[in-house]
Structure formats: structure tokens, C-alpha cells
Design a protein around this motif. Sequence first.
Motif, PDB file in Angstrom:
ATOM      1  N   VAL A  28       9.369  -7.165   1.810  1.00  0.00           N
ATOM      2  CA  VAL A  28       8.561  -6.216   0.882  1.00  0.00           C
ATOM      3  C   VAL A  28       7.118  -6.423   1.308  1.00  0.00           C
ATOM      4  O   VAL A  28       6.343  -7.299   1.544  1.00  0.00           O
ATOM      5  N   VAL A  29       6.671  -5.022   1.857  1.00  0.00           N
ATOM      6  CA  VAL A  29       5.216  -4.967   2.535  1.00  0.00           C
ATOM      7  C   VAL A  29       4.351  -3.958   1.649  1.00  0.00           C
ATOM      8  O   VAL A  29       5.183  -2.715   1.298  1.00  0.00           O
ATOM      9  N   ARG A  30       3.090  -4.214   1.351  1.00  0.00           N
ATOM     10  CA  ARG A  30       2.403  -3.270   0.538  1.00  0.00           C
ATOM     11  C   ARG A  30       1.192  -2.699   1.366  1.00  0.00           C
ATOM     12  O   ARG A  30       0.312  -3.647   1.722  1.00  0.00           O
ATOM     13  N   LEU A  31       1.012  -1.521   1.507  1.00  0.00           N
ATOM     14  CA  LEU A  31      -0.299  -1.267   2.454  1.00  0.00           C
ATOM     15  C   LEU A  31      -1.127  -0.761   1.133  1.00  0.00           C
ATOM     16  O   LEU A  31      -0.656   0.161   0.148  1.00  0.00           O
ATOM     17  N   ARG A  32      -2.421  -0.994   1.172  1.00  0.00           N
ATOM     18  CA  ARG A  32      -3.363  -0.711   0.105  1.00  0.00           C
ATOM     19  C   ARG A  32      -4.564  -0.083   0.772  1.00  0.00           C
ATOM     20  O   ARG A  32      -5.629  -0.557   1.166  1.00  0.00           O
TER      21      ARG A  32
ATOM     22  N   TYR B 292      -4.425   6.864 -12.451  1.00  0.00           N
ATOM     23  CA  TYR B 292      -3.923   6.431 -11.108  1.00  0.00           C
ATOM     24  C   TYR B 292      -3.877   4.721 -10.984  1.00  0.00           C
ATOM     25  O   TYR B 292      -2.986   4.346 -10.415  1.00  0.00           O
ATOM     26  N   SER B 293      -4.938   4.330 -11.366  1.00  0.00           N
ATOM     27  CA  SER B 293      -5.171   2.574 -11.035  1.00  0.00           C
ATOM     28  C   SER B 293      -4.209   2.005 -11.840  1.00  0.00           C
ATOM     29  O   SER B 293      -3.687   1.054 -11.335  1.00  0.00           O
TER      30      SER B 293
ATOM     31  N   SER C 162       0.631   1.236  -1.846  1.00  0.00           N
ATOM     32  CA  SER C 162      -0.175   0.772  -2.792  1.00  0.00           C
ATOM     33  C   SER C 162      -1.610   1.580  -2.571  1.00  0.00           C
ATOM     34  O   SER C 162      -1.513   2.336  -1.773  1.00  0.00           O
ATOM     35  N   SER C 163      -2.678   0.809  -3.009  1.00  0.00           N
ATOM     36  CA  SER C 163      -3.954   1.766  -2.858  1.00  0.00           C
ATOM     37  C   SER C 163      -4.955   0.635  -3.372  1.00  0.00           C
ATOM     38  O   SER C 163      -4.937  -0.540  -4.029  1.00  0.00           O
TER      39      SER C 163
END
Length: 354
Positions: free
Chosen positions: A161-165, A138-139, A110-111
Amino acid sequence: MRVVIVGASGNAGIALLRRLETEPDIEVTGVSRRLPDGVELPWHAVDVGADDATERLTGIFQGADAVVNLAWQIQPSHDPRQLYRTNVLGSRSVFRAVLRAGVPSLVHASSVGVYAPGPKWAFVKETWLRTGVPESSYSRHKALVERMLDEIEADHPTLRVVRLRPGLIFQRDAGTEIGRYFAGPLLPARLLRFGWIPLLPRHPGLKMQAVHADDVADAYLRALRADVRGAFNIAAGPVLDPHVVGDAFHGVPLPVPGLLLEGAASLSWWLRLQPVDRGWVRLALKAPLMSCDRAAAELGWRPRVDAVSALRELVAGLAARAHADTPPLRDDADLPGRMGGLLRGRLPGTGNPY
């Protein structure tokens, strides 16, 4: 542990491959739309936005312990359907294949762009509202994909589930790619070899966070190995504002109204002079600053490279036309965003550079 990396040929992907090469107990399989030169590890060419992507990915994911989804397109900015096809529909195909193959862990890129507009004087945690900045495609896409993950987590509680931002991801080898995607052919990149940027726009909203690609790769590895779930903000200090960047590159910050920044980006984008539309400027002005306390506490993650050093490395890569031997990062003078491409009618923000 068998790990499949989707989007393994991009900026974060090549850094993650470097990191996982040092882990003897991890077997890596790469997936990208086009195969890179000199492929050594198992690699599959799959367009995640294609109609048959779910079926093909399901076969590749069989027996995997984890899938890392890094697949994302930033260009062509003048083709929103192409971006939606890859970013939103492609992510959906990856997630469906993970479920069909019974993969126990999914780590998604993610971001900071997923967050709603937020403060520039404080640091938000992972619980900050995730509606994105509406003017930025993009967002919006990042927010849509995270909503998909919300539904998947609710319907499949056994899937980890893992999300890196992360913030902006910099490394030297991404110099040519980032120049093509964000600056275009008119950037006098060679002049950057002197480490001097004479003038910098100054605005209260121009405060951003960055992180070195190798530190992002380390965060992915820690997320793969740790028994964690949920989201983690990933960024290094200090915050990059016009004064910090000015000190690093001997430049003078010049006050510029936000409307002028957006208007200049919009006009030059419509004229096909550069590839960044108004939405990117709006995102830069509105995206919040992130607290990385959770990554430190639960992953034991701390950046080894500070944000200024990462930016210096990127600028040096821009000046040297640094690149890697993968399709997104290659040094092809005829691609859109390079002068050779412009002379051949391949305008910035058009064509598929992946």
C-alpha cells in the motif's frame, strides 16, 4: 505491468494517463463514473459509491498488477451524503475489490488534507498526526479513508500500500473544472488573461503548497515501479503565500482576519453564490507545510515545474476556459458553477458534476 486507474477522468487522472502512455511496458485500464469522449484504451463506467461497486470492480481488477485509486468528489458541497458516499464508501469498495481480486499493489490518492493542523513556519514529515482539520468534510474524509488503509495494512501485510499526499494540483486543462468547483459563476475569469490580480487577502495562515499535475503523475509512476510502501508528501516550491502570489500577479496583499475570511465564505456559500464552504478556508489556514524529503530519497522524485509556474498555468487556463474531454473537466456552460448553469437554476455547490 497492468495498471487499473480508478477515477481516471479527473485532474490527476488525465495527467497520469498522459504519463503512462509513454511507458510501453504498462497496460492501462481506466475506470470512472461516466465514460469520456473518444475512449481508446480499455475503460469501464463504474460508480464507486453504488451498492454493486465492489462486485463490478473485482472483475475489472482481476489480473491487475496494481490499482491506483484517484476517485474523489469535491462537489456538490451542499450534499454531504453524496460526498461521503463517493469518498468514504466508494474508497471502501475499491479497497475491498483490490483484496478480493488479489491485486498485489494499491496506490491511493491521499492529500495534505489528511494532516492535523500544523506549522506554517516548518515542514512536517509523513509521520505528522493524521486526524485532519475537523471543520473540513474533505479533510475528515481523507483521514477516515487513511484509517481504513491502516486496518487493511495490518490485516493484509502482503498487500503493498502506497499513499501519495500532494498539495494543490494545478494544470492548464483543469482551469474550467477548478473554476467551477472553487470559484463559481461570478468569477470574472476572462479578466485573468492579463495576469493581474489586484488585491490578495493576507493572513499568516495563508501559506499553501502546490504541484503541477504532470509532476504528480510522475510520482505515481515512480510509486508503481519502486518497491516502496507507506506515505509520500508531494509538493513543489516555493510555498505560495500572499507575497509570493502578489509578486507573480502584480497584486497588493491586504490584511484580512481569519474570522472574516471564514465568515465571508460561509455566508456566500449559504446564499449559493459560490461553491466553497467555511471548511475549505479553515483547511487552507490550518493545513501544515509538508517536507518532501522521503519522496526525493526513496522515489527519486523531484518536481520539474515550480509552484509559481504551475499557478500561472492554472490562471491562464481559468482565463482561457481550458478543459479536457472528460466529464469532470469538460467545458459545459450549463453545469453548476458556470453562468449558464446559474441561469438555469443549477446553483454552485449543488448537483453532481462528475
